[in-house]
Write a protein that holds these residues in place. Structure first.
Motif, PDB file in Angstrom:
ATOM      1  N   UNK A  15     -75.198 -10.081 -18.505  1.00 40.75           N
ATOM      2  CA  UNK A  15     -73.996 -10.851 -18.774  1.00 40.75           C
ATOM      3  C   UNK A  15     -72.754 -10.336 -18.083  1.00 40.75           C
ATOM      4  N   UNK A  16     -72.931  -9.698 -16.911  1.00 40.48           N
ATOM      5  CA  UNK A  16     -71.804  -9.120 -16.178  1.00 40.48           C
ATOM      6  C   UNK A  16     -71.393  -9.948 -14.968  1.00 40.48           C
ATOM      7  N   UNK A  17     -71.873 -11.183 -14.879  1.00 43.91           N
ATOM      8  CA  UNK A  17     -71.450 -12.070 -13.797  1.00 43.91           C
ATOM      9  C   UNK A  17     -70.567 -13.168 -14.382  1.00 43.91           C
ATOM     10  N   UNK A  18     -69.696 -13.784 -13.581  1.00 39.49           N
ATOM     11  CA  UNK A  18     -68.761 -14.782 -14.129  1.00 39.49           C
ATOM     12  C   UNK A  18     -69.444 -16.095 -14.484  1.00 39.49           C
ATOM     13  N   UNK A  19     -68.878 -16.768 -15.466  1.00 41.67           N
ATOM     14  CA  UNK A  19     -69.276 -18.144 -15.745  1.00 41.67           C
ATOM     15  C   UNK A  19     -68.847 -19.009 -14.569  1.00 41.67           C
ATOM     16  N   UNK A  20     -69.594 -20.076 -14.340  1.00 44.57           N
ATOM     17  CA  UNK A  20     -69.260 -20.942 -13.209  1.00 44.57           C
ATOM     18  C   UNK A  20     -69.253 -22.393 -13.654  1.00 44.57           C
ATOM     19  N   UNK A  21     -68.172 -23.095 -13.308  1.00 49.89           N
ATOM     20  CA  UNK A  21     -68.039 -24.527 -13.610  1.00 49.89           C
ATOM     21  C   UNK A  21     -67.669 -25.244 -12.307  1.00 49.89           C
ATOM     22  N   UNK A  22     -68.579 -25.226 -11.353  1.00 52.11           N
ATOM     23  CA  UNK A  22     -68.297 -25.815 -10.042  1.00 52.11           C
ATOM     24  C   UNK A  22     -68.797 -27.245  -9.988  1.00 52.11           C
ATOM     25  N   UNK A  23     -68.002 -28.093  -9.357  1.00 52.32           N
ATOM     26  CA  UNK A  23     -68.371 -29.492  -9.231  1.00 52.32           C
ATOM     27  C   UNK A  23     -67.533 -30.114  -8.128  1.00 52.32           C
ATOM     28  N   UNK A  83     -67.769 -29.955  -4.984  1.00 50.24           N
ATOM     29  CA  UNK A  83     -67.478 -29.085  -3.852  1.00 50.24           C
ATOM     30  C   UNK A  83     -66.422 -28.037  -4.120  1.00 50.24           C
ATOM     31  N   UNK A  84     -65.923 -27.979  -5.357  1.00 47.56           N
ATOM     32  CA  UNK A  84     -64.895 -27.000  -5.701  1.00 47.56           C
ATOM     33  C   UNK A  84     -65.479 -25.972  -6.664  1.00 47.56           C
ATOM     34  N   UNK A  85     -65.329 -24.706  -6.320  1.00 48.56           N
ATOM     35  CA  UNK A  85     -65.888 -23.634  -7.133  1.00 48.56           C
ATOM     36  C   UNK A  85     -64.872 -23.181  -8.174  1.00 48.56           C
ATOM     37  N   UNK A  86     -65.313 -23.112  -9.414  1.00 50.24           N
ATOM     38  CA  UNK A  86     -64.468 -22.630 -10.513  1.00 50.24           C
ATOM     39  C   UNK A  86     -65.223 -21.522 -11.240  1.00 50.24           C
TER      40      UNK A  86
END
Length: 344
Positions: free
Chosen positions: A247-255, A257-260
């Motif tokens: 659990x040491x990597x970031x959450x990702x909410x990409x959609x 073509x934009x990475x969040x």
């Protein structure tokens, strides 16, 4: 061969099983308290495979099946649920669904620690819980002292600080509270000291833990916890997979073509994640590479974020130490990128 899909609950289990020679699926509910479940599994003959979701309070059942010589598969509960299309869930449907995954060889099996490894985990957890209690007791004593105008911080636990604490003029029940808290603190110190020796001995007896302790900042507790949590290092092909597992990597909410990216996912073992962050704070003082990375991130990130980043790097390095059986500082020269798979 008999294949059994088991939907386990603390007081009972719903099972669906099939004899591969006959092909007929049968269902049954087995109670635990009256021994019905144990009697059912003991009367089975021939090879038996039992699949169930990873869940708590089932160690006795897993150990019982292992004692009978039956094969036990533990599955990832989230992935098992994701494979179920229907929104209507019952115990019977869950058991049949697990059986169906076992028959199709699509069961998401996960690694399980051995009985000895589980017991050593209890040693670490027991010590951690007692340390947490000791912190709470110390905070209560600090509160009593500050209410009387005495603010000494950590110096309160020195001999002089303890003497001043005992000499504070307190009312009857406040004095009783002080006395009970001091007795409890003394008892906790004694218990934790015994557990510290036990952890140190267990780490020294473990070859992998001894290897990890060559890394600055990693002591008996962190090294033993890492070995017991990761298990067989060869099941991970990349360091990035280990960081994700902890659990040491970031959450990702990409959609679109934009990475969040968000904060760390905090999935996996919370206890080990906490130990790695603590170890990282020591590692940045004695490891030149980690210190450079930490100081660089502190220029544009909060210190807490930089510490977690170093903890991730530390977890990956410990993984490579286990995977290549290499001590520190030799591992620094052969340390691979977290994105590159280890060549077999």
């Amino acid at each position: 061969m008999i294949i059994i899909g088991c939907d386990y609950h603390p007081s009972f289990q719903q099972i669906a099983w099939v004899d591969t020679e006959i092909g007929e699926v049968q269902e049954r509910k087995l109670m635990h308290a009256d021994g019905e479940a144990e009697r059912f599994y003991r009367q089975l003959t021939g090879p038996v495979r039992v699949g169930l979701e990873s869940t708590g309070n089932c160690h006795w059942f897993v150990d019982l099946l292992a004692e009978m010589g039956q094969e036990v598969w533990i599955g990832d509960a989230a992935r098992i649920a994701a494979k179920q299309v229907r929104q209507q869930r019952t115990d019977r449907r869950d058991a049949v669904h697990i059986l169906d995954l076992l028959i199709k060889n699509d069961f998401p099996r996960i690694w399980m620690p051995s009985k000895q490894e589980r017991d050593q985990r209890q040693l670490l957890i027991h010590r951690y819980k007692l340390v947490t209690l000791r912190v709470r007791v110390k905070n209560e004593l600090q509160h009593l002292a500050m209410n009387q105008g005495m603010q000494k911080g950590r110096k309160l636990w020195s001999q002089a600080g303890q003497k001043q604490l005992l000499e504070l003029p307190l009312a009857h029940w406040a004095g009783m509270r002080r006395q009970d808290l001091l007795e409890l603190l003394k008892k906790l110190d004694q218990q934790i000291l015994v557990l510290d020796h036990a952890v140190k001995k267990a780490a020294e007896d473990n070859e992998k833990a001894r290897l990890l302790m060559t890394q600055p900042g990693v002591g008996p507790i962190t090294s033993l916890a890492f070995v017991l949590t990761i298990g067989d290092a060869s099941r991970f092909q990349r360091g990035k997979q280990v960081a994700s597992y902890l659990g040491l990597i970031p959450r990702e909410y990409s959609s679109g073509g934009k990475q969040r990216l968000g904060g760390i996912s905090k999935q996996g073992n919370r206890f080990l994640r906490m130990l790695l962050v603590e170890a990282a704070q020591v590692a940045v003082r004695y490891d030149p590479k980690f210190r450079k990375q930490y100081q660089h991130r502190c220029h544009y990130k909060p210190k807490a974020v930089a510490k977690v980043a170093v903890a991730r790097k530390l977890a990956i390095r410990l993984f490579w130490m286990l995977r290549t059986n290499t001590k520190y500082p030799e591992v620094v020269r052969i340390e691979s990128s977290s994105r590159v798979a280890l060549a077999e």
